[in-house]
Design a protein around this motif. Structure first.
Motif, PDB file in Angstrom:
ATOM      1  N   UNK A  19       0.810  -1.222   0.000  1.00  0.00           N
ATOM      2  CA  UNK A  19       0.000   0.000   0.000  1.00  0.00           C
ATOM      3  C   UNK A  19       0.839   1.266   0.000  1.00  0.00           C
ATOM      4  N   UNK A  20       2.103   1.175   0.394  1.00  0.00           N
ATOM      5  CA  UNK A  20       2.976   2.353   0.337  1.00  0.00           C
ATOM      6  C   UNK A  20       3.751   2.424  -0.984  1.00  0.00           C
ATOM      7  N   UNK A  21       3.234   1.743  -2.027  1.00  0.00           N
ATOM      8  CA  UNK A  21       3.726   1.850  -3.405  1.00  0.00           C
ATOM      9  C   UNK A  21       5.096   1.201  -3.627  1.00  0.00           C
ATOM     10  N   UNK A  22       5.465   0.237  -2.796  1.00  0.00           N
ATOM     11  CA  UNK A  22       6.706  -0.500  -3.033  1.00  0.00           C
ATOM     12  C   UNK A  22       6.378  -1.818  -3.701  1.00  0.00           C
ATOM     13  N   UNK A  23       7.296  -2.255  -4.572  1.00  0.00           N
ATOM     14  CA  UNK A  23       7.091  -3.470  -5.343  1.00  0.00           C
ATOM     15  C   UNK A  23       8.226  -4.439  -5.046  1.00  0.00           C
ATOM     16  N   UNK A  60      -1.682  -1.063 -11.065  1.00  0.00           N
ATOM     17  CA  UNK A  60      -1.855  -2.494 -11.285  1.00  0.00           C
ATOM     18  C   UNK A  60      -0.559  -3.120 -11.769  1.00  0.00           C
ATOM     19  N   UNK A  61      -0.326  -4.362 -11.372  1.00  0.00           N
ATOM     20  CA  UNK A  61       0.792  -5.166 -11.843  1.00  0.00           C
ATOM     21  C   UNK A  61       0.202  -6.405 -12.505  1.00  0.00           C
ATOM     22  N   UNK A  62       0.684  -6.718 -13.710  1.00  0.00           N
ATOM     23  CA  UNK A  62       0.197  -7.880 -14.446  1.00  0.00           C
ATOM     24  C   UNK A  62       1.400  -8.707 -14.879  1.00  0.00           C
ATOM     25  N   UNK A  63       1.349  -9.995 -14.598  1.00  0.00           N
ATOM     26  CA  UNK A  63       2.439 -10.895 -14.967  1.00  0.00           C
ATOM     27  C   UNK A  63       1.957 -11.899 -16.005  1.00  0.00           C
ATOM     28  N   UNK A  64       2.855 -12.244 -16.912  1.00  0.00           N
ATOM     29  CA  UNK A  64       2.596 -13.287 -17.889  1.00  0.00           C
ATOM     30  C   UNK A  64       3.615 -14.394 -17.713  1.00  0.00           C
ATOM     31  N   UNK A  65       3.848 -15.134 -18.763  1.00  0.00           N
ATOM     32  CA  UNK A  65       4.811 -16.225 -18.702  1.00  0.00           C
ATOM     33  C   UNK A  65       6.212 -15.706 -18.428  1.00  0.00           C
ATOM     34  N   UNK A  66       6.675 -14.758 -19.243  1.00  0.00           N
ATOM     35  CA  UNK A  66       8.030 -14.220 -19.093  1.00  0.00           C
ATOM     36  C   UNK A  66       8.047 -12.701 -19.240  1.00  0.00           C
ATOM     37  N   UNK A  67       6.994 -12.048 -18.792  1.00  0.00           N
ATOM     38  CA  UNK A  67       6.947 -10.583 -18.852  1.00  0.00           C
ATOM     39  C   UNK A  67       6.108 -10.042 -17.700  1.00  0.00           C
ATOM     40  N   UNK A  68       6.368  -8.800 -17.357  1.00  0.00           N
ATOM     41  CA  UNK A  68       5.610  -8.114 -16.325  1.00  0.00           C
ATOM     42  C   UNK A  68       5.311  -6.702 -16.813  1.00  0.00           C
ATOM     43  N   UNK A  69       4.092  -6.242 -16.590  1.00  0.00           N
ATOM     44  CA  UNK A  69       3.715  -4.872 -16.899  1.00  0.00           C
ATOM     45  C   UNK A  69       3.243  -4.193 -15.614  1.00  0.00           C
ATOM     46  N   UNK A  70       3.659  -2.942 -15.444  1.00  0.00           N
ATOM     47  CA  UNK A  70       3.249  -2.127 -14.300  1.00  0.00           C
ATOM     48  C   UNK A  70       2.549  -0.890 -14.855  1.00  0.00           C
ATOM     49  N   UNK A  71       1.311  -0.665 -14.448  1.00  0.00           N
ATOM     50  CA  UNK A  71       0.540   0.494 -14.888  1.00  0.00           C
ATOM     51  C   UNK A  71       0.475   1.486 -13.733  1.00  0.00           C
ATOM     52  N   UNK A  74      -0.679   7.725 -13.651  1.00  0.00           N
ATOM     53  CA  UNK A  74      -0.591   8.758 -14.692  1.00  0.00           C
ATOM     54  C   UNK A  74      -0.534   8.157 -16.091  1.00  0.00           C
ATOM     55  N   UNK A  75      -0.854   6.871 -16.216  1.00  0.00           N
ATOM     56  CA  UNK A  75      -0.947   6.223 -17.518  1.00  0.00           C
ATOM     57  C   UNK A  75       0.342   5.646 -18.042  1.00  0.00           C
ATOM     58  N   UNK A  76       1.407   5.704 -17.274  1.00  0.00           N
ATOM     59  CA  UNK A  76       2.680   5.153 -17.704  1.00  0.00           C
ATOM     60  C   UNK A  76       2.636   3.635 -17.603  1.00  0.00           C
ATOM     61  N   UNK A  77       3.046   2.951 -18.660  1.00  0.00           N
ATOM     62  CA  UNK A  77       3.107   1.499 -18.675  1.00  0.00           C
ATOM     63  C   UNK A  77       4.573   1.095 -18.708  1.00  0.00           C
ATOM     64  N   UNK A  78       4.999   0.324 -17.713  1.00  0.00           N
ATOM     65  CA  UNK A  78       6.378  -0.113 -17.583  1.00  0.00           C
ATOM     66  C   UNK A  78       6.436  -1.601 -17.888  1.00  0.00           C
ATOM     67  N   UNK A  79       7.493  -2.050 -18.567  1.00  0.00           N
ATOM     68  CA  UNK A  79       7.609  -3.471 -18.876  1.00  0.00           C
ATOM     69  C   UNK A  79       8.957  -4.010 -18.407  1.00  0.00           C
ATOM     70  N   UNK A  80       8.950  -5.264 -18.012  1.00  0.00           N
ATOM     71  CA  UNK A  80      10.166  -6.038 -17.825  1.00  0.00           C
ATOM     72  C   UNK A  80       9.892  -7.355 -18.524  1.00  0.00           C
ATOM     73  N   UNK A  81      10.609  -7.629 -19.601  1.00  0.00           N
ATOM     74  CA  UNK A  81      10.276  -8.801 -20.405  1.00  0.00           C
ATOM     75  C   UNK A  81      11.507  -9.475 -20.970  1.00  0.00           C
TER      76      UNK A  81
END
Length: 108
Positions: A19-23, A60-71, A74-81
């Motif tokens: 809740x304090x915005x740490x991942x 929101x954080x969304x994970x797939x098989x070998x990728x992660x997206x962080x929304x 302010x509408x910024x979409x971050x990826x680690x893939x």
């Protein structure tokens, strides 16, 4: 100790948003999907340090098989893939070991 806001699971890894915005992330990191600037597997939760969303809240954080997206809020979409040839519109094979911007809408 902050409360957990969201848990997101990929096929072999997990993200926890507080809740304090740490991942935090742990698990398989072969493709750099944990966003830790390396591809070593992690067996305990590790904080994502110096993320590109420092000035925004994570929605929101969304994970797939070998990728992660962080929304962010302010509408910024971050990826680690693990970016395979042709995946996400790219024609190269690269490792994205650090979170990088995938999309940010233009404001009018």
């Amino acid at each position: 100790q902050p409360n957990i806001k969201q848990v997101a699971c990929g096929s072999t890894y997990t993200f926890v948003l507080t809740e304090d915005n740490r991942l935090f992330a742990c698990g398989n990191n072969e493709g750099g999907q944990l966003g830790l600037s390396h591809n070593d597997d992690q067996y305990t939760f590790q904080p994502i340090v110096n993320p590109p969303w420092q000035q925004a809240n994570i929605r929101q954080v969304v994970c797939g098989d070998i990728h992660t997206f962080v929304l962010t809020d302010n509408g910024l979409l971050i990826k680690t893939i693990h970016q395979r040839e042709g995946l996400y519109g790219k024609k190269t094979f690269t490792w994205k070991l650090k979170p990088t911007k995938a999309f940010q809408p233009q404001l009018f």
